[in-house]
Design a protein around this motif. Structure first.
Motif, mmCIF file in Angstrom:
data_model
loop_
_atom_site.group_PDB
_atom_site.id
_atom_site.type_symbol
_atom_site.label_atom_id
_atom_site.label_comp_id
_atom_site.label_asym_id
_atom_site.label_seq_id
_atom_site.Cartn_x
_atom_site.Cartn_y
_atom_site.Cartn_z
ATOM 1 N N LYS A 11 0.828 -1.202 0.000
ATOM 2 C CA LYS A 11 0.000 0.000 0.000
ATOM 3 C C LYS A 11 0.866 1.257 0.000
ATOM 4 O O LYS A 11 0.559 2.240 -0.684
ATOM 5 N N ASP A 15 0.824 4.144 -2.837
ATOM 6 C CA ASP A 15 0.567 5.505 -2.377
ATOM 7 C C ASP A 15 1.681 6.457 -2.810
ATOM 8 O O ASP A 15 1.419 7.547 -3.328
ATOM 9 N N GLU A 16 2.913 6.049 -2.636
ATOM 10 C CA GLU A 16 4.046 6.906 -3.000
ATOM 11 C C GLU A 16 4.146 7.087 -4.509
ATOM 12 O O GLU A 16 4.520 8.173 -4.978
ATOM 13 N N GLN A 19 1.668 9.697 -5.396
ATOM 14 C CA GLN A 19 2.155 10.992 -4.919
ATOM 15 C C GLN A 19 3.242 11.549 -5.832
ATOM 16 O O GLN A 19 3.344 12.768 -6.010
ATOM 17 N N LYS A 39 -3.081 10.589 -10.751
ATOM 18 C CA LYS A 39 -3.565 11.900 -10.319
ATOM 19 C C LYS A 39 -3.635 12.892 -11.463
ATOM 20 O O LYS A 39 -4.198 13.984 -11.322
ATOM 21 N N GLU A 60 -14.326 9.630 -9.170
ATOM 22 C CA GLU A 60 -14.696 10.386 -7.978
ATOM 23 C C GLU A 60 -15.936 9.741 -7.363
ATOM 24 O O GLU A 60 -17.053 9.927 -7.852
ATOM 25 N N TRP A 126 -9.221 2.869 1.088
ATOM 26 C CA TRP A 126 -8.170 3.715 1.670
ATOM 27 C C TRP A 126 -7.496 4.575 0.607
ATOM 28 O O TRP A 126 -7.181 5.742 0.849
ATOM 29 N N LEU A 127 -7.313 4.013 -0.571
ATOM 30 C CA LEU A 127 -6.628 4.740 -1.639
ATOM 31 C C LEU A 127 -7.515 5.854 -2.186
ATOM 32 O O LEU A 127 -7.049 6.976 -2.423
ATOM 33 N N GLU A 129 -10.006 7.343 -0.634
ATOM 34 C CA GLU A 129 -10.161 8.371 0.395
ATOM 35 C C GLU A 129 -8.975 9.324 0.407
ATOM 36 O O GLU A 129 -9.123 10.516 0.667
ATOM 37 N N ARG A 130 -7.819 8.805 0.101
ATOM 38 C CA ARG A 130 -6.611 9.629 0.147
ATOM 39 C C ARG A 130 -6.359 10.391 -1.149
ATOM 40 O O ARG A 130 -5.859 11.518 -1.122
ATOM 41 N N HIS A 131 -6.722 9.811 -2.295
ATOM 42 C CA HIS A 131 -6.283 10.381 -3.566
ATOM 43 C C HIS A 131 -7.404 10.843 -4.503
ATOM 44 O O HIS A 131 -7.124 11.583 -5.448
#
Length: 263
Positions: A11, A15-16, A19, A39, A60, A126-127, A129-131
């Protein structure tokens, strides 16, 4: 080879990568295929080998963020929310003309329509919600079939793209493919835009008219109405569909042609 497992280290790697502005390949729930997300639309298109400004879908899951930018009334917004989150189709819907589109919607827009991908799934909550919002497309190089398992995803993208391995969480014995795409045309309502796994499985089960069935199920869920009796076999109204590609993921295609009003 950059394969991320569903553990803390995997994960973190995904995530990184997001980012850093990279695209990553993610599993989605059966019977959907894997997808590639990032992104920026440019990151997704670069990974797929397409022009940087090629249209993609916006991912979204929060309908309240989408609603101000869509030319839908309250009833159709609620129906859209069910179609995206429960039926997990992709949707092509008209944009409002009096509210400027945000940057996270522009790459998914063409001819006044926005392409929306709203799949929610607990393993990747989780992904999102964060991105989210992310940009998303089918997990394949242009012209190839979408990847439906880890092996195909790794073969499609090679060592430069992280792949989150979700095979153990999916029903691998089932058929998998990209989502069915529905579009909303003002004055005409919902139509088939591009065939996909949802309507394919519906047809395999011997049922007629996926569009009528899914809208009836949406209304029953939203308004707690009893479902109409299904028509099986080959009877019922024929599917309406466009000539969009059925191979390279959900496409925006051309704007729907207007039909003459009945006199």
């Amino acid at each position: 080879m950059p394969v991320a497992r569903f553990d803390a280290a995997g994960k973190l790697a995904v995530d990184e990568a997001l980012q850093r502005g990279e695209a990553v390949v993610l599993p989605t729930p059966s019977p959907l295929a894997y997808v590639i997300a990032g992104k920026t639309a440019a990151a997704v298109n670069r990974a797929r080998g397409r022009p940087h400004n090629y249209p993609v879908a916006t991912w979204e899951p929060r309908l309240d963020r989408l609603a101000p930018h869509l030319a839908l009334d309250e009833a159709e917004r609620r129906r859209l929310g069910w179609l995206l989150a429960v039926e997990r189709v992709t949707a092509l819907v008209p944009q409002t003309r009096d509210v400027a589109a945000p940057s996270w919607l522009e790459p998914a827009a063409s001819y006044g329509m926005a392409l929306l991908f709203g799949v929610t799934w607990e393993p990747i909550a989780w992904l999102l919600e964060r991105h989210a919002p992310l940009f998303v497309s089918s997990a394949n190089r242009a012209g190839a079939l979408p990847a439906v398992d880890l092996r195909q995803a790794v073969a499609a993208f090679g060592p430069e793209v992280w792949v989150l391995d979700g095979d153990a969480l999916r029903e691998r014995a089932r058929p998998h493919a990209s989502t069915t795409t529905l579009r909303f045309v003002p004055g005409r309502g919902w139509e088939m835009h591009r065939r996909g796994i949802q309507d394919s499985l519906h047809a395999t089960a011997g049922r007629s008219d996926y569009l009528a069935d899914v809208l009836a199920r949406a209304d029953a869920a939203l308004h707690r109405k009893p479902l109409p009796r299904r028509q099986d076999g080959r009877g019922g109204r024929p599917l309406r569909r466009s000539r969009s590609s059925d191979r390279d993921g959900p496409g925006l295609g051309r704007p729907p042609r207007a039909r003459p009003e009945a006199s």
